[in-house]
Design an enzyme around this catalytic site. Structure first.
Site, PDB file in Angstrom:
ATOM      1  N   ASP A  70       0.864  -1.187   0.000  1.00  0.00           N
ATOM      2  CA  ASP A  70       0.000   0.000   0.000  1.00  0.00           C
ATOM      3  C   ASP A  70       0.894   1.228   0.000  1.00  0.00           C
ATOM      4  OD1 ASP A  70      -2.870  -1.066   0.622  1.00  0.00           O
ATOM      5  OD2 ASP A  70      -1.590  -2.095   2.066  1.00  0.00           O
ATOM      6  N   ARG A  78       3.689   2.617   3.128  1.00  0.00           N
ATOM      7  CA  ARG A  78       4.515   1.685   3.906  1.00  0.00           C
ATOM      8  C   ARG A  78       6.004   1.995   3.763  1.00  0.00           C
ATOM      9  NH1 ARG A  78      -0.030   0.961   6.251  1.00  0.00           N
ATOM     10  NH2 ARG A  78      -1.506  -0.404   5.184  1.00  0.00           N
ATOM     11  N   ARG A 139      -7.376  10.207   2.437  1.00  0.00           N
ATOM     12  CA  ARG A 139      -6.919   9.237   1.432  1.00  0.00           C
ATOM     13  C   ARG A 139      -7.665   9.428   0.112  1.00  0.00           C
ATOM     14  NH1 ARG A 139      -7.877   3.563   4.022  1.00  0.00           N
ATOM     15  NH2 ARG A 139      -6.511   2.819   2.343  1.00  0.00           N
ATOM     16  N   LYS A 169      -9.570   1.057  -5.365  1.00  0.00           N
ATOM     17  CA  LYS A 169     -10.233   0.605  -4.148  1.00  0.00           C
ATOM     18  C   LYS A 169     -11.018   1.771  -3.543  1.00  0.00           C
ATOM     19  CE  LYS A 169      -6.085   1.306  -1.270  1.00  0.00           C
ATOM     20  NZ  LYS A 169      -4.972   0.656  -0.559  1.00  0.00           N
ATOM     21  N   HIS A 170     -12.072   1.515  -2.790  1.00  0.00           N
ATOM     22  CA  HIS A 170     -12.627   0.242  -2.329  1.00  0.00           C
ATOM     23  C   HIS A 170     -14.014   0.103  -2.965  1.00  0.00           C
ATOM     24  CE1 HIS A 170      -9.854   1.832   0.729  1.00  0.00           C
ATOM     25  NE2 HIS A 170      -9.551   0.573   0.982  1.00  0.00           N
ATOM     26  N   HIS A 182     -11.987  -1.783   9.310  1.00  0.00           N
ATOM     27  CA  HIS A 182     -10.970  -2.523  10.052  1.00  0.00           C
ATOM     28  C   HIS A 182     -11.532  -3.042  11.372  1.00  0.00           C
ATOM     29  CE1 HIS A 182      -8.475  -0.100   7.330  1.00  0.00           C
ATOM     30  NE2 HIS A 182      -7.607  -1.089   7.424  1.00  0.00           N
ATOM     31  N   ASP A 254      -9.779  -7.002   0.029  1.00  0.00           N
ATOM     32  CA  ASP A 254      -9.114  -6.329   1.137  1.00  0.00           C
ATOM     33  C   ASP A 254      -8.779  -7.418   2.164  1.00  0.00           C
ATOM     34  OD1 ASP A 254      -8.088  -4.238   2.644  1.00  0.00           O
ATOM     35  OD2 ASP A 254      -9.881  -3.011   2.480  1.00  0.00           O
TER      36      ASP A 254
END
Length: 390
Positions: A70, A78, A139, A169-170, A182, A254
């Site tokens: 990601d 990351r 985001r 996404k998503h 999450h 995901d």
């Protein structure tokens, strides 16, 4: 179970691991035939370490492998130490320059390819229509479907031009719910008519721009399937994304260990439903016992006739095609000449400058509802490794 069926099923799994090197548990999964590996902050450091880790992965797998990360920009990136990290997508959206967006896509793709990745799990195509969203927020490229579509299409073209696969996404749109998948299971209750004018538009633009992969969201789209989240819903994945929108690329779930799935359905039930829905690559990114359980659940489902062998093989062919395409298109590069280079830093500076100008203009306009995050532009913060955002 035959070894052939075991490997065919294992290929449909994308996995994570705990360390900065290929440990025995990951090696066993690679030997079993998993189709992809995703790296998180817990796995990566400076570019040389990442490139060496990718060499270890290649050696351990001995075959083409989807190598995912990601790397959206902003708070979801990351790779940070020594890498060029673009500002948030909100900032890029504010800049409103498609040429700059394409340049950001190219720099992301070039740096990822240089250290061995072939799939970037980006960009986010959700509209930021709910200001209370804890999972989308900055985001997102913005609120207006046309503007987001133009910028997202440019980003995708930039990433794909490097040989690295992009991921929209998503699907079909997570931005209008404040619930974080999450932790919980979001539900979107707007009509299909509204979604066609709003949420669907950036995803249709992404397909037109040549996006290689799509990721359904872990949220219930009540107008299409009031019982199951998009990830597990054939109406959403096959009916809408494959048939109505004509997407022919790879569909990636995901992380199935997120609370919206693991706490409400369980990974074993989810992988069976997701494959039948039309998902090709199933992400189980943390616990390897859950990867084993997912493979076993699919094996039993095939033996009981709940999942067809042809569906397993169809998904596997898509994984193989994408992995082979990336091998053919990505040219080996010395990361030292690419990662964090001056050219890439100039692109980021141009985005920040233009976003700041637009920010000042927006601040003078009382009809514009964005909260200022200009003070955070360009700051690099190490994300917590325990939280996987995809």
């Amino acid at each position: 179970m035959s070894d052939g069926l075991d490997r065919s099923i294992a290929k449909l799994l994308g996995v994570g691991f705990a360390s900065g090197s290929v440990d025995a548990s990951l090696r066993a999964l690679l030997d079993r035939g998993v189709g992809g590996v995703v790296l998180f902050s817990r796995n990566v450091g400076e570019p040389g370490q990442v490139a060496e880790l990718q060499r270890e992965l290649s050696e351990a797998a001995g075959r083409p492998l989807l190598r995912m990360v990601d790397q959206e920009g902003g708070r979801v990136a990351r790779l940070r130490e020594g890498f060029t990290v673009p500002p948030s997508m909100r900032a890029l959206g504010r800049a409103g320059d498609a040429d700059l967006a394409e340049a950001v896509g190219r720099l992301l793709g070039r740096e990822l390819a240089a250290v061995g990745f072939n799939v970037n799990l980006a960009p986010v195509l959700d509209l930021a229509t709910n200001g209370d969203s804890r999972v989308i927020g900055d985001r997102s490229l913005g609120t207006e479907p046309g503007a987001v579509s133009a910028m997202a299409g440019a980003l995708i073209r930039g990433i794909e031009s490097t040989g690295v696969a992009s991921c929209g996404k998503h699907f079909p749109g997570h931005g209008d719910t404040p619930v974080d998948s999450h932790v919980e299971l979001p539900r979107l209750g707007v009509s299909l008519e509204v979604m066609r004018r709003r949420e669907f538009v950036p995803f249709e633009a992404a397909i037109a721009a040549g996006v290689s992969t799509m990721m359904p969201g872990h949220l219930v789209i009540e107008a299409l399937d009031a019982a199951l989240p998009a990830t597990m819903s054939r109406s959403v994945v096959h009916g809408l994304l494959r048939e109505a929108m004509g997407f022919e690329g790879l569909i990636i779930s995901d992380d199935l260990e997120m609370g919206a799935i693991a706490e409400h359905f369980g990974v074993e039930r989810a992988v069976v439903a997701a494959v039948n829905a039309g998902v090709d690559l199933l992400m189980v990114s943390h616990r390897h016992d859950r990867v084993d359980a997912a493979i076993e659940a699919l094996r039993l489902a095939v033996e009981r006739g709940e999942v067809s062998r042809s569906r397993i093989e169809d998904a596997g062919r898509r994984i193989d095609r994408l992995a082979a395409r990336c091998v053919a298109k990505i040219q080996p590069t010395d990361w030292r000449a690419v990662v964090g280079c001056d050219e890439h830093r100039r692109v980021v500076d141009a985005v920040l400058k233009k976003a700041s100008i637009e920010e000042r203009g927006a601040a003078a306009d009382p009809t514009v509802g964005w909260r200022s995050d200009a003070a955070d532009f360009g700051r690099v913060k190490k994300p917590r490794a325990s939280k996987a955002r995809a």
